[in-house]
Every structure is written in C-alpha cells, then in structure tokens.
Design an enzyme around this catalytic site. Structure first.
Site, PDB file in Angstrom:
ATOM      1  N   ARG A 228       0.875  -0.631  -4.802  1.00  0.00           N
ATOM      2  CA  ARG A 228       0.393   0.689  -5.199  1.00  0.00           C
ATOM      3  C   ARG A 228      -0.633   0.509  -6.313  1.00  0.00           C
ATOM      4  NH1 ARG A 228       2.071   2.408  -1.114  1.00  0.00           N
ATOM      5  NH2 ARG A 228       3.628   4.011  -0.752  1.00  0.00           N
ATOM      6  N   GLU A 257      -6.736   6.807  -5.054  1.00  0.00           N
ATOM      7  CA  GLU A 257      -7.294   6.709  -3.710  1.00  0.00           C
ATOM      8  C   GLU A 257      -7.251   8.058  -2.988  1.00  0.00           C
ATOM      9  OE1 GLU A 257      -4.513   3.553  -2.660  1.00  0.00           O
ATOM     10  OE2 GLU A 257      -3.565   4.915  -1.241  1.00  0.00           O
ATOM     11  N   HIS A 275      -6.457   1.115   1.882  1.00  0.00           N
ATOM     12  CA  HIS A 275      -4.990   1.285   2.022  1.00  0.00           C
ATOM     13  C   HIS A 275      -4.584   1.212   3.504  1.00  0.00           C
ATOM     14  CE1 HIS A 275      -1.112   3.229   0.238  1.00  0.00           C
ATOM     15  NE2 HIS A 275      -0.829   2.410   1.234  1.00  0.00           N
TER      16      HIS A 275
END
Ligand code: GLV
Length: 309
Positions: A228, A257, A275
């Site tokens: 993360r 993000e 991601h």
C-alpha cells in the site's frame, strides 16, 4: 424476493452478473442521491459487497451483518468499528498470491535492467547510434521482505529462484520459515540490496518505511512497493530518489492513487505501475467468485469462507 445487498463500487462484469443472479443489488456508487438510498435500505440491508465502508456508513445501516471486500487488503473498511458492531468482514486471500508474486519479480527485473527505458531506446532509434548502457542483476543480492504473509512467501520462493538471498521483517518471527528474521526494519534495510514491501496498509503500518529506513537502504538500495502507498513516507521517498539517495524504486501502489507524484515521472531510476498486482483475468475472476461465495454462505447461514472479522 431475493436478498438485498449494497454494492459500494464498480466490480468486474462477471462478478456483478453473478451477484445480480443471486441478489437484488443496489449500487451506491451509481446512486444520484446516496443518502436517500442508504436511508431507504437502512431498515433491512444485511450485506455489502465492496470496500470503502467507514463507521458512519455502518451506523446508518443498523441491520448490516457482513461486508464482503473485493481484495485481500481491507484497509478501506473500518474493521475495528465492524467488530464492535458484530459485523463480519471477508476478503479475497490466496487466489491472488501467484499473480502478485509474478509481477513483483517482473517489476524488479524491469527496474534492475531498465526494461521500460530499453524499449523506448529501441523505438526511438537510439540503438542505431550505440549500445544500451549496462545494468545490474538480481542474483547474488539480498532481498528483505517486509510482510512474510501468504503473498510474501510466494515472492520469497520466486526470488530464491532468482538466486537471491531472502530475509524478512514482520510483526513476529516465523520459526518454520527458513529465512533470517530481523526484528528491526531499519536494521534489515541496512543489510539488504532490495527492500520489498508486501505488508498490509492501515494505521498500524502507516509510513513504516520512513526516512530512517530509506537512509538505511541507501543510494545502492532498491525499494519495491507492492503493498500500500501508505506504508511509505512518499514525499521523503520522492526527495531521496531525486537526490540519488535511494538507488531506485518500483512502485505499484501510491499514497493518493491514481494520482502519482509528478516528480516521479521524470526519474530514470523508477518504474511506475498502476496498482495492478492482482490485475489478471484469471485472478480477478477468482477474487470476484470469492466475494460472491462469501455472501452466498452468509445468507445461507453457513460458515464464511474467508473472514477477517
Ligand atoms: C489489492 O490491492 C488487494 O488488496 O487485493
């Protein structure tokens, strides 16, 4: 009358279809008046599919019994609040371990050998004018894994196949694992060439990779973040990458993000990834199936398949 569920964000088409076959689905993210939808469902809504659930939303849904998160990481759900309210939470573990481990190795090689840049080198016709600069290898290097969980272990196996020496840091030593354990993250960062982050997000790990850890990793060290964005003090990382105080970084996750610090775009020692650790057809379908299976089990009064609370 089918049981009703509230969906909090877009899910895969296949998952949405499977949910619609079994439940009456209300889509919060598509509702013009979200408060009105929540108020209307409050007297009877028993389950949520998806993340982004805070204590406030739980309080507005007094009949809520379970939240089926899409993803192994459930940091977008206030699990503490869920626990005190007796609300169960499920996630989607295991089915994504291989996809995550594969792309971790891929990003590491991409960073070490500068694969994105080498592709541009060929396309731009630069090869005609000279050879591509020499790069570095993974083998014979030491990699420290922050978070030797199910995914971390798959990464470790693959990096051993790359002939890397694997060590790890986490909340506790795992006596059955063959790798050397560090009880201090900065100490591990000092001893390794590569630091791979695959720990969960949330308050407990926020900015665990701080300036001290990054300084310990140093100008020859590479950071890989697959966990993360919140694990890292991002402004400090950006500053140190700009100044060459960290060798390089491969980043699949970011603090805000999909917004990525623009300062990273011009850096040659960085590989950026949107991601996409688990983003394959194979894996995302399995994750979606697990969301559905947990909801079905809950409404059938059967044990949940992958409960975290
Ligand atoms: C992805 O980030 C996940 O938590 O599954």
């Amino acid at each position: 009358m089918a049981d009703e569920i509230l969906q909090t964000h877009k899910l895969l088409d296949r998952c949405e279809k499977a949910l619609a076959e079994r439940f009456t689905v209300h889509k919060l993210h598509e509702a013009a008046d979200k408060d009105a939808l929540i108020a209307e469902l409050a007297p009877r809504l028993r389950a949520i599919a998806g993340g982004n659930v805070n204590a406030g939303l739980m309080d507005k849904l007094p009949k809520l019994e379970m939240i089926a998160n899409f993803g192994v990481g459930y940091d977008s759900i206030d699990t503490k609040a869920a626990k005190t309210r007796g609300i169960r939470v499920t996630n989607t573990p295991n089915v994504l371990n291989d996809a995550m481990a594969e792309i971790t190795v891929g990003l590491m090689i991409a960073l070490a050998r500068k694969i994105p840049q080498s592709d541009r080198f060929v396309r731009d016709g630069k090869w005609l004018k000279g050879s591509y600069p020499l790069q570095v290898e993974l083998n014979a290097k030491t990699v420290g894994i922050l978070g030797l969980g199910r995914i971390g272990k798959e990464i470790a196996v693959r990096l051993q196949a790359m002939k890397m020496r694997v060590v790890y840091h986490g909340r506790s030593r795992q006596p059955d694992e063959p790798y050397i354990y560090y009880d201090n993250l900065a100490d591990m960062a000092r001893d390794v060439d590569w630091l791979v982050l695959i720990a969960p997000g949330g308050k407990a790990t926020e900015k665990i990779v701080n300036r001290q850890v990054l300084e310990a990793l140093g100008p020859e060290g590479y950071l890989v973040n697959m966990g993360r964005g919140t694990l890292v003090d991002e402004p400090v990382l950006v500053e140190m990458l700009q100044q060459g105080k960290i060798g390089g970084a491969a980043l699949d996750v970011f603090e805000n993000e999909p917004t990525v610090p623009e300062a990273l775009f011009g850096l040659d020692n960085v590989v950026l990834s949107p991601h996409q650790g688990s983003a394959t057809h194979q894996t995302r379908n399995k994750m979606g199936d697990l969301v559905v299976a947990n909801l079905v089990a809950h409404f059938a009064g059967e044990p949940l398949i992958s409960a975290v609370v």
